[in-house]
Design an enzyme around this catalytic site. Structure first.
Site, PDB file in Angstrom:
ATOM      1  N   GLY A   1       0.117  17.693  -3.599  1.00 53.01           N
ATOM      2  CA  GLY A   1       0.931  16.723  -2.825  1.00 53.01           C
ATOM      3  C   GLY A   1       1.336  15.660  -3.979  1.00 53.01           C
TER       4      GLY A   1
ATOM      5  N   CYS B   1      25.431  47.086 -10.665  1.00 54.21           N
ATOM      6  CA  CYS B   1      23.698  47.436 -11.347  1.00 54.21           C
ATOM      7  C   CYS B   1      24.189  49.042 -12.593  1.00 54.21           C
ATOM      8  CB  CYS B   1      22.707  47.264 -11.045  1.00 54.21           C
ATOM      9  SG  CYS B   1      22.181  49.059 -10.149  1.00 54.21           S
TER      10      CYS B   1
ATOM     11  N   GLU C   1      26.083  47.389  -2.384  1.00 55.52           N
ATOM     12  CA  GLU C   1      27.173  48.280  -2.459  1.00 55.52           C
ATOM     13  C   GLU C   1      26.516  49.855  -1.798  1.00 55.52           C
ATOM     14  OE1 GLU C   1      26.538  45.846  -6.831  1.00 55.52           O
ATOM     15  OE2 GLU C   1      25.508  46.575  -4.594  1.00 55.52           O
TER      16      GLU C   1
ATOM     17  N   ASP D   1      -6.398  18.203   3.964  1.00 55.14           N
ATOM     18  CA  ASP D   1      -5.026  18.267   5.379  1.00 55.14           C
ATOM     19  C   ASP D   1      -5.630  19.864   5.689  1.00 55.14           C
ATOM     20  OD1 ASP D   1      -3.639  16.343   5.569  1.00 55.14           O
ATOM     21  OD2 ASP D   1      -2.344  16.917   4.173  1.00 55.14           O
TER      22      ASP D   1
ATOM     23  N   SER E   1      -1.521  11.253   8.895  1.00 57.24           N
ATOM     24  CA  SER E   1      -0.344  11.661   8.419  1.00 57.24           C
ATOM     25  C   SER E   1       0.374  12.334   9.584  1.00 57.24           C
ATOM     26  CB  SER E   1      -0.381  12.715   6.917  1.00 57.24           C
ATOM     27  OG  SER E   1      -1.130  13.129   6.897  1.00 57.24           O
TER      28      SER E   1
ATOM     29  N   ARG F   1       4.778  30.561   9.618  1.00 63.32           N
ATOM     30  CA  ARG F   1       4.316  30.696  11.456  1.00 63.32           C
ATOM     31  C   ARG F   1       5.394  31.183  12.144  1.00 63.32           C
ATOM     32  NH1 ARG F   1       0.689  27.585   9.752  1.00 63.32           N
ATOM     33  NH2 ARG F   1       1.321  25.725  11.183  1.00 63.32           N
TER      34      ARG F   1
ATOM     35  N   SER G   1       3.367   8.929   2.485  1.00 65.35           N
ATOM     36  CA  SER G   1       3.473  10.316   3.313  1.00 65.35           C
ATOM     37  C   SER G   1       2.489  10.420   4.010  1.00 65.35           C
ATOM     38  CB  SER G   1       3.401  11.216   1.736  1.00 65.35           C
ATOM     39  OG  SER G   1       2.391  10.595   1.326  1.00 65.35           O
ATOM     40  N   ALA G   2       1.642   8.873   4.874  1.00 63.39           N
ATOM     41  CA  ALA G   2       1.032   8.529   5.013  1.00 63.39           C
ATOM     42  C   ALA G   2       0.792   7.487   5.596  1.00 63.39           C
ATOM     43  CB  ALA G   2      -0.473   9.399   4.794  1.00 63.39           C
TER      44      ALA G   2
END
Length: 373
Positions: free
Chosen positions: A297, A82, A56, A206, A174, A213, A167-168
Site C-alpha cells: 500500500g 547469443c 532467431e 484487503d 476503496s 485472472r 486511494s480510499a
C-alpha cells in the site's frame, strides 16, 4: 547503414518480443524477423519461454516451414545473438549455419556469459550492424537489462487513486475507485511481471489474491508479502495454490504458524521497524525475479520510492473526488519541495473512464523500507 525496410522489421521484432513479457525470466524477451535476399519478410519468431528455442531459431524455423530460402538474407534481432551453449545452442552459430549474410541487432548483449555473438558472426564473414532502434528495444527489455546490469529486479509501482490523490474513502472503503477496464489492465501488468508485492497493511485491510485472472496461458507471478513481523494469518487468499507465494519476514520473526509457507528472512531497515529494501530486492533477484510489480500500500510505496527502488510509475486516475481518506503515497522521505521526486511522463492513455499515466523517476533518493501499519 540500416535500411528503412530493416527499421520496419526491427519495429516488428520489438512488438514480437513484447508478446513474451512475464514468461521468459531469467532470460530476456527477444524478437526476430528474417528477410530474404530481396528484403521480403520470410520468417518471424520470438523467445517464448526460458529453456525454449530462442527468437532467431523460431524465425528461421518459420521461414523453413513456409518453404522460404534464407541464404543471403538478413536477420533483424532486438538483442545481439547469443554466443554460448546453455539449455539451447548459440544463436550466432545457427544464423551462420542457415546462410544468413547480414545481421542487424538493436541492443548489445551485456551478459558476460552470452556476449560475443556479433564478433563470431563477423569472423564468419557475416555483415553485422548494432544499435538500430536501440532505445525502443531496450525499453521493452528493461526488466532483464536491469537484472543483468544492476543485479536487482526492475520495479513498477502501480496505484489507483481519485483525481485528488485518495486511494480510499475516510471510512477505509476503496472498492472500486478505478473502473473495471483499469482493473483488467492491472491483470495485464501482473501477467507481464515475475512477481507482485504488497505490504502487510494491505494484506490485513484487503486480503488481496494477487494472481492473474481473465487472461489465458500466463505464467502466474510470484506473490510476495512484505510482512516484517509475520502477521499473515492462515487462510489468507494469497496463501492459496493459484500462484506461488513468498512471505518476507524479519530475521527474528516467529513463523511457526506459517508451516508449509515459503518464507525468506531479511534484515530490518535502519529504523528497525521494517525490512531493508536492498536485501528484499537481492533475495528476489536470486530467485530469478527480473520484474516486480509493486501494488501496495501507500507506506510500502513510499518506502520503495525513498529507497530509489522504483523504475516506473503507473497511476490509474479515476474521475472522482473524495476530499479525505488515505492517500495513494505515504512518507517517501521528502521534507521540502526541493526534494520532490520529479517524473518524466512517457504515456497518457484513456482506459475506460480513467486515465492511465506512465512515468519514470528522474532522480531517485535512498532509504529503507519501514513496516506498513
Amino acid at each position: 547503414m540500416a535500411t528503412a525496410t530493416e527499421a520496419d522489421a526491427m519495429r516488428r521484432a520489438i512488438a514480437l518480443a513484447a508478446r513474451a513479457l512475464g514468461s521468459t525470466s531469467p532470460n530476456p524477451v527477444v524478437g526476430c524477423v528474417v528477410l530474404d535476399a530481396r528484403g521480403r519478410t520470410v520468417g518471424e519468431g520470438w523467445h517464448q519461454r526460458a529453456g525454449g528455442p530462442h527468437a532467431e531459431v523460431n524465425a528461421l524455423r518459420a521461414a523453413a516451414e513456409a518453404g522460404h530460402d534464407v541464404r543471403g538474407g538478413t536477420a533483424v534481432v532486438t538483442l545481439e545473438p547469443c554466443n554460448h551453449t546453455g539449455r539451447t545452442g548459440p544463436c550466432a552459430q545457427g544464423l551462420i549455419d542457415a546462410g544468413i549474410a547480414r545481421v542487424v541487432y538493436a541492443v548489445a548483449d551485456p551478459n558476460p556469459t552470452a556476449t560475443g555473438g556479433a564478433a563470431t558472426l563477423a569472423a564468419a564473414g557475416i555483415e553485422t550492424e548494432g544499435g538500430l532502434l536501440a532505445d525502443e528495444a531496450a525499453a521493452g527489455n528493461a526488466a532483464w537489462l536491469t537484472s543483468v546490469l544492476h543485479h536487482r529486479p526492475f520495479v513498477v509501482w502501480k496505484y489507483a487513486a481519485t483525481l485528488d490523490g485518495r486511494s480510499a474513502a475516510a471510512d477505509g472503503t476503496s472498492r472500486w475507485i478505478s473502473s473495471a477496464e483499469s482493473r483488467a489492465d492491472v491483470h495485464r501488468l501482473r501477467a507481464e511481471a515475475d512477481a507482485v508485492v504488497v505490504g502487510s497493511g494491505t494484506l490485513r485491510a484487503d486480503d488481496p489474491h494477487l494472481a492473474v485472472r481473465g487472461r489465458e496461458d500466463v505464467t502466474q507471478p510470484l506473490r510476495v508479502v512484505v510482512d516484517t513481523n509475520a502477521t499473515v494469518k492462515p487462510g489468507a487468499r494469497v496463501l492459496d495454490d493459484a500462484a506461488p507465494t513468498l512471505i518476507a519476514v524479519a530475521e527474528d520473526a516467529d513463523t511457526r504458524h506459517l508451516a508449509g509457507v515459503e518464507t525468506v528472512r531479511l534484515p530490518r531497515g535502519a529504523d528497525g521497524a521494517g525490512l531493508d529494501v536492498a536485501a528484499l530486492l537481492t533475495a528476489l533477484h536470486e530467485r530469478g525475479v527480473c520484474s516486480l510489480l509493486l501494488e501496495g500500500g501507500s507506506t510500502l510505496a513510499g518506502a520503495f520510492l525513498a529507497a530509489g527502488a522504483v523504475d516506473r510509475v503507473i497511476g490509474y486516475l479515476a474521475p472522482a473526488l473524495l476530499g479525505s481518506g488515505p492517500t495513494a503515497l505515504g512518507d517517501a522521505g521528502i521534507g521540502t519541495i526541493a526534494q520532490a521526486l520529479r517524473l518524466d511522463v512517457t504515456d497518457v492513455t484513456r482506459v475506460g473512464p480513467d486515465l492511465r499515466i506512465t512515468a519514470t523517476p528522474i532522480a531517485p533518493a535512498t532509504a529503507s523500507v519501514p513496516e506498513e501499519n
